[in-house]
Design a protein around this motif. Structure first.
Motif, PDB file in Angstrom:
ATOM      1  N   LYS A   1      46.213  36.243  46.831  1.00  0.00           N
ATOM      2  CA  LYS A   1      46.847  36.312  45.520  1.00  0.00           C
ATOM      3  C   LYS A   1      45.796  36.581  44.444  1.00  0.00           C
ATOM      4  CE  LYS A   1      50.870  35.352  47.230  1.00  0.00           C
ATOM      5  NZ  LYS A   1      51.929  36.385  47.315  1.00  0.00           N
ATOM      6  N   TYR A   2      46.276  37.044  43.284  1.00  0.00           N
ATOM      7  CA  TYR A   2      45.395  37.419  42.181  1.00  0.00           C
ATOM      8  C   TYR A   2      45.675  36.529  40.978  1.00  0.00           C
ATOM      9  CZ  TYR A   2      44.180  41.492  44.917  1.00  0.00           C
ATOM     10  OH  TYR A   2      43.724  42.313  45.916  1.00  0.00           O
ATOM     11  N   TYR A   3      44.595  36.039  40.360  1.00  0.00           N
ATOM     12  CA  TYR A   3      44.707  35.053  39.295  1.00  0.00           C
ATOM     13  C   TYR A   3      43.853  35.472  38.091  1.00  0.00           C
ATOM     14  CZ  TYR A   3      46.477  32.152  43.111  1.00  0.00           C
ATOM     15  OH  TYR A   3      47.195  31.673  44.174  1.00  0.00           O
ATOM     16  N   SER A   4      44.279  34.981  36.918  1.00  0.00           N
ATOM     17  CA  SER A   4      43.470  35.138  35.707  1.00  0.00           C
ATOM     18  C   SER A   4      43.122  33.769  35.153  1.00  0.00           C
ATOM     19  CB  SER A   4      44.226  35.936  34.638  1.00  0.00           C
ATOM     20  OG  SER A   4      44.373  37.285  35.010  1.00  0.00           O
ATOM     21  N   LEU A   5      41.862  33.621  34.717  1.00  0.00           N
ATOM     22  CA  LEU A   5      41.383  32.407  34.059  1.00  0.00           C
ATOM     23  C   LEU A   5      41.022  32.763  32.625  1.00  0.00           C
ATOM     24  CD1 LEU A   5      40.063  29.595  33.670  1.00  0.00           C
ATOM     25  CD2 LEU A   5      38.020  30.517  34.809  1.00  0.00           C
ATOM     26  N   PHE A   6      41.710  32.138  31.684  1.00  0.00           N
ATOM     27  CA  PHE A   6      41.434  32.332  30.263  1.00  0.00           C
ATOM     28  C   PHE A   6      40.829  31.040  29.723  1.00  0.00           C
ATOM     29  CE2 PHE A   6      45.316  34.664  31.381  1.00  0.00           C
ATOM     30  CZ  PHE A   6      44.976  35.965  31.036  1.00  0.00           C
ATOM     31  N   VAL A   7      39.580  31.104  29.254  1.00  0.00           N
ATOM     32  CA  VAL A   7      38.963  29.950  28.605  1.00  0.00           C
ATOM     33  C   VAL A   7      39.266  30.072  27.116  1.00  0.00           C
ATOM     34  CG1 VAL A   7      36.833  28.688  28.180  1.00  0.00           C
ATOM     35  CG2 VAL A   7      37.172  29.859  30.369  1.00  0.00           C
TER      36      VAL A   7
END
Length: 259
Positions: A109-115
């Motif tokens: 699966k593909y994920y995005s991390l936004f700080v």
């Protein structure tokens, strides 16, 4: 069957044109050099306007060897070990962490991390991008947004093409929408709280490409580098062959400025 896609980003760095491709294959991970290891894909962003350079660590391992400046991101999906991982953002200069959370990453699966955040209040926002569930229907692009503007208001976000409105909703801070289909061509984007958050932008979308809109900045900031702006990136492009297997390839970790 899983949907197939390629992840593609073109950038200009040091006078040289690079094309980053993440495509269907069996890969190594950025955590070590073992091959044929189950992986997930992770793309990370620094959207904290008062964090000039940050690092990202997963269960003690750095995601990249390059600090992410404000409004920079990893330039593509980087392969990581699946499973429940501690996600830590830290100041690149001192190594001091300022936000941490746990998240479970699933294989393939593909994920995005936004700080996101400002003024001592920060958070990691991790989302499953669901790229494998997007139909590669001819004639459509896909678009979503994150509201990374640290403010208690819930500004109205609108996105429309030349014929239809595809998004019209109030967006609390740190909210991330799902991807929606939109006609290629001009997309008109706006965010407005009728006070100190007001911005508009038009961008050109291409068929089968996937886009994330990033609302970032500090409301009313005198510093134009940190004022409210609308930015975007391309997550990738759906393949026409929907029967292809999904996967990611290793790309060199880097810090890329967001459009």
């Amino acid at each position: 069957m899983k949907k197939g896609f390629s992840i593609q980003k073109t950038i200009l760095a040091a006078g040289t044109l690079f094309t980053i491709l993440i495509f269907t294959s069996c890969l190594k991970t950025n955590d070590n050099n073992n091959s044929n290891t189950p992986v997930a894909g992770l793309m990370a962003f620094n959207l904290s306007p008062d964090k000039s350079a940050i690092g990202i660590a997963l269960s003690g391992n750095n995601l990249t060897n390059t600090a992410l400046a404000y409004t920079n991101y990893t330039g593509g999906y980087l392969s990581i070990y699946p499973g429940t991982r501690s996600v830590v953002a830290y100041n690149a200069g001192s190594g001091t962490s300022f936000t941490a959370s746990d998240f479970t990453f699933n294989e393939g699966k593909y994920y995005s991390l936004f700080v996101v955040g400002a003024d001592t209040v920060y958070r990691n926002v991790v989302v499953n991008d669901g790229l494998d569930s997007l139909p590669s229907a001819s004639g459509k692009a896909y678009i979503r947004y994150i509201n990374a503007i640290p403010d208690s208001s819930q500004p109205l976000v609108t996105v429309s093409d030349n014929a239809n409105s595809v998004i019209s909703q109030n967006a609390p801070f740190a909210s991330v929408s799902g991807f929606v289909a939109i006609n290629p061509g001009n997309a008109n984007i706006a965010i407005n709280n009728n006070n100190n958050i007001q911005a508009t932008r038009s961008i050109t979308l291409e068929e089968r490409k996937i886009y994330t809109i990033l609302f970032a900045g500090i409301p009313g900031a005198a510093d134009t580098a940190r004022s409210v702006k609308i930015r975007y990136i391309e997550n990738g492009k759906l393949k026409e062959d929907s029967a292809a297997q999904q996967g990611v390839s290793v790309t060199a970790p880097r810090s890329v400025k967001i459009n």
